[in-house]
Scaffold this active site. Structure first.
Site, mmCIF file in Angstrom:
data_model
loop_
_atom_site.group_PDB
_atom_site.id
_atom_site.type_symbol
_atom_site.label_atom_id
_atom_site.label_comp_id
_atom_site.label_asym_id
_atom_site.label_seq_id
_atom_site.Cartn_x
_atom_site.Cartn_y
_atom_site.Cartn_z
ATOM 1 N N GLU A 156 0.822 -1.203 0.000
ATOM 2 C CA GLU A 156 0.000 0.000 0.000
ATOM 3 C C GLU A 156 0.860 1.258 0.000
ATOM 4 O O GLU A 156 1.878 1.317 0.681
ATOM 5 C CB GLU A 156 -0.941 0.021 1.227
ATOM 6 N N GLY B 251 8.472 -13.614 15.183
ATOM 7 C CA GLY B 251 9.291 -13.576 16.391
ATOM 8 C C GLY B 251 10.659 -12.982 16.112
ATOM 9 O O GLY B 251 10.773 -11.913 15.543
ATOM 10 N N GLY B 252 11.698 -13.704 16.517
ATOM 11 C CA GLY B 252 13.060 -13.179 16.421
ATOM 12 C C GLY B 252 13.462 -12.528 17.730
ATOM 13 O O GLY B 252 12.632 -12.296 18.612
ATOM 14 N N TRP B 253 14.728 -12.238 17.859
ATOM 15 C CA TRP B 253 15.310 -11.742 19.107
ATOM 16 C C TRP B 253 14.603 -10.492 19.611
ATOM 17 O O TRP B 253 14.257 -10.372 20.794
ATOM 18 C CB TRP B 253 16.799 -11.478 18.892
ATOM 19 N N ASN B 254 14.372 -9.506 18.727
ATOM 20 C CA ASN B 254 13.858 -8.204 19.166
ATOM 21 C C ASN B 254 12.428 -8.263 19.672
ATOM 22 O O ASN B 254 11.992 -7.362 20.381
ATOM 23 C CB ASN B 254 13.951 -7.193 18.015
ATOM 24 N N GLU C 66 11.893 -16.595 20.853
ATOM 25 C CA GLU C 66 13.225 -16.697 21.477
ATOM 26 C C GLU C 66 13.189 -16.104 22.885
ATOM 27 O O GLU C 66 13.212 -14.898 23.041
ATOM 28 C CB GLU C 66 14.269 -15.967 20.639
ATOM 29 N N TYR D 35 24.200 -22.053 16.210
ATOM 30 C CA TYR D 35 25.203 -20.988 16.144
ATOM 31 C C TYR D 35 25.013 -20.094 17.359
ATOM 32 O O TYR D 35 24.121 -20.356 18.174
ATOM 33 C CB TYR D 35 25.062 -20.189 14.833
ATOM 34 N N ASP D 36 25.860 -19.072 17.473
ATOM 35 C CA ASP D 36 25.875 -18.240 18.694
ATOM 36 C C ASP D 36 26.202 -19.069 19.936
ATOM 37 O O ASP D 36 25.782 -18.733 21.043
ATOM 38 C CB ASP D 36 24.520 -17.517 18.914
ATOM 39 N N TRP E 211 21.116 -19.098 8.456
ATOM 40 C CA TRP E 211 20.838 -17.744 8.926
ATOM 41 C C TRP E 211 22.044 -16.924 8.555
ATOM 42 O O TRP E 211 23.104 -17.127 9.146
ATOM 43 C CB TRP E 211 20.604 -17.673 10.432
HETATM 44 C C1 LIG Z 1 4.557 -6.615 23.926
HETATM 45 O O1 LIG Z 1 3.250 -6.125 23.824
HETATM 46 C C2 LIG Z 1 3.084 -4.782 24.315
HETATM 47 C C3 LIG Z 1 1.587 -4.481 24.275
HETATM 48 O O2 LIG Z 1 1.108 -4.575 22.946
HETATM 49 C C4 LIG Z 1 3.912 -3.842 23.486
HETATM 50 O O3 LIG Z 1 3.784 -2.516 23.939
HETATM 51 C C5 LIG Z 1 5.360 -4.273 23.552
HETATM 52 O O4 LIG Z 1 6.136 -3.466 22.688
HETATM 53 C C6 LIG Z 1 5.512 -5.734 23.140
HETATM 54 N N1 LIG Z 1 6.869 -6.154 23.369
HETATM 55 C C7 LIG Z 1 7.753 -6.328 22.395
HETATM 56 C C8 LIG Z 1 9.130 -6.712 22.799
HETATM 57 O O5 LIG Z 1 7.467 -6.228 21.205
#
Ligand SMILES: *[C@@H]1O[C@H](CO)[C@@H](O)[C@H](O)[C@H]1NC(C)=O
Ligand SMILES: *[C@@H]1O[C@H](CO)[C@@H](O)[C@H](O)[C@H]1NC(C)=O
Length: 463
Positions: A97, A124-127, A167, A232-233, A381
């Site tokens: 979009e 998912g992923g680390w962050n 993770e 790894y890691d 990866w």
């Molecule tokens: C987990 O969920 C909350 C509420 O939606 C959000 O503010 C927060 O950023 C989330 N945590 C991560 C690490 O994404």
């Protein structure tokens, strides 16, 4: 006259036979350029943020050569914790979009050029952390909401399935009951996904402690189509010591590829579902004091708690293979390089900087190991830090067939090793019996078979 006719017939036969051979060659050639030439899986994660890397590090869809992979995994989507649904983390890169880059569409469209290729989306992923996943998985209602959103999302954007990259359960803000709830999440997803012919996979941490705390391996294996082992890691700057990112052979600290794979097998992971992860990156270190001997290996030397960055990935302690090999290609640029026999991986050292990394040799050894262990195949990866431009062709030329190409040295090495391994159809000795359906022949093979049958029937009708 009869003889003459016979001569004409056999001449025609020869010509048609030759044409059939050529047709087969063309079809095979086409396959050779569109998919790996073996029956193992090669799962390639793609970091969607690699398009933001500067200079030669920028990796977009023009650089993604999917013939090196059987599966692509788009990393990452995220969780909207307030709606219990899957969401795009970067709408500008992922969606279309408003003139956005349309990453989802561009990746799934690669199936048109690469028959049989599967393209899935990782969440998912680390962050993304662990806490939001822990809370989601603990509620049957929220799990069901999530499953519905995942099915809708995967269908809407035309993916072949979902890859779970939580993770890690029980860690990083998770809770002890995550181990059970992760199984329930996988179970709920698999019920919805199997009936719709969608793939469900997960990336699991590879340390023995993480495996024991986070995963009920035998039960997870029932619900997942493939288990991507993040092998790894194992070590990094956090050890304050130079150690291999991903050692192959068994290690005293049990932090190695073999330790992880043998542990997962012992816990009941079926070989045909285990996919060995391989890193296209290394770990970087800053030595606390210079090595004294001119021939010393840096392995085991004391290091600071933070490693240095590469110019493209710009993350402390991490360097893509493309960044490492670009450093080494200019007559090593002052770097001294070596091979660590104990870990089966490479190192480089220059002044107070050291790198441990996988090169084409170690990748082949690991792919050989996956084949020997009769695993499903390997995962990388991530494909975006291989030398995808071929800028390091000088140092890898002796390992690569110049006729096939000098880019992607790691992917080529992996596929070379897997294509010389015995076919997995030759044996049938999984540790855990399960209800697997026979693999569906890919459409490329079907096309080549049907063209041969057509030509043979033409020939026999003429003769
Ligand atoms: C987990 O969920 C909350 C509420 O939606 C959000 O503010 C927060 O950023 C989330 N945590 C991560 C690490 O994404
Ligand atoms: C989650 O979804 C709600 C409702 O669609 C939306 O308002 C919110 O911005 C979303 N949050 C995130 C982090 O995407």
């Amino acid at each position: 006259m009869g003889n003459h006719l016979g001569f004409v017939t056999s001449g025609a036969f020869l010509i048609i036979f030759a044409a059939a051979l050529i047709a087969l060659q063309i079809v095979n050639g086409l396959q050779a350029t569109t998919r790996p030439q073996h029956d193992k899986v090669v799962v390639c994660y793609v970091s969607s943020w690699a398009i933001y890397r500067p200079g030669n590090g920028r990796f977009g869809f023009d650089e993604l050569q999917a013939e090196h992979c059987t599966h692509l995994v788009y990393a990452f989507a995220g969780l909207n914790a307030s709606t219990s649904s899957i969401r795009s983390i970067d709408p500008w890169a992922d969606l279309e979009e408003g003139g956005a880059k349309g990453g989802y569409k561009r990746m799934t469209e690669l199936r048109n050029k690469h028959p049989g290729l599967k393209v899935t989306i990782a969440i998912g992923g680390w962050n993304e952390g662990s806490a939001n996943y822990s809370e989601l998985a603990a509620s049957p209602q929220r799990r069901q909401t999530f499953v519905n959103s995942a099915v809708d999302f995967v269908r809407k954007y035309n993916f072949d399935g979902l890859d779970l990259d939580w993770e890690f359960p029980t860690q990083r803000g998770g809770a002890p009951h995550d181990k059970e709830n992760f199984v329930l999440l996988a179970k709920d997803l698999s019920t919805a996904f199997r009936s719709r012919g969608l793939l469900l996979t997960a990336a699991l941490g590879a340390g023995i402690a993480t495996i024991n705390a986070a995963y009920d391996v035998a039960r997870l294996s029932e619900y997942l189509d493939y288990i991507h082992v993040m092998a790894y890691d194992y070590h990094g700057a956090w050890n304050m010591k130079v150690l291999s990112n991903a050692p192959l052979g068994r290690a005293a600290d049990q932090l190695s590829v073999e330790d992880s794979i043998q542990h997962l097998l012992k816990l009941g992971a079926p070989r045909r579902k285990l996919v060995l992860g391989l890193p296209t990156y290394g770990r970087t270190f800053v030595l606390t004091s210079l090595l004294s001997g001119a021939n010393d290996s840096p392995i085991g030397a004391e290091a600071m708690s933070t490693g240095f960055q590469g110019p493209y990935t710009r993350e402390n302690g991490f360097m893509g293979y493309n960044e490492i090999c670009s450093e080494l290609v200019k007559e090593k640029n002052g770097w001294r390089t070596g091979w660590d026999k104990a870990s089966g991986t490479a190192w480089a050292v220059k002044g107070d900087k050291a790198i441990t990394f996988d090169n084409p040799n170690s990748m082949m050894m690991k792919a050989d190991y996956a084949a020997e262990m009769k695993l499903a195949g390997v995962m990388v990866w991530s494909i975006d830090t291989d030398d995808f431009l071929g800028t390091c062709a000088n140092i890898n030329a002796e390992k690569l067939d110049p006729l096939l190409g000098l880019d992607y040295p790691l992917m080529r090495s992996i596929n070379f090793a897997l294509s010389r391994a015995p076919s997995s159809h030759d044996s049938n000795d999984n540790l855990v019996p399960d209800d697997v359906e026979p693999p569906i022949p890919d459409s490329g093979l079907q096309a080549s078979l049907s063209s041969v049958i057509l030509i043979i029937s033409l020939v026999s009708s003429l003769c």
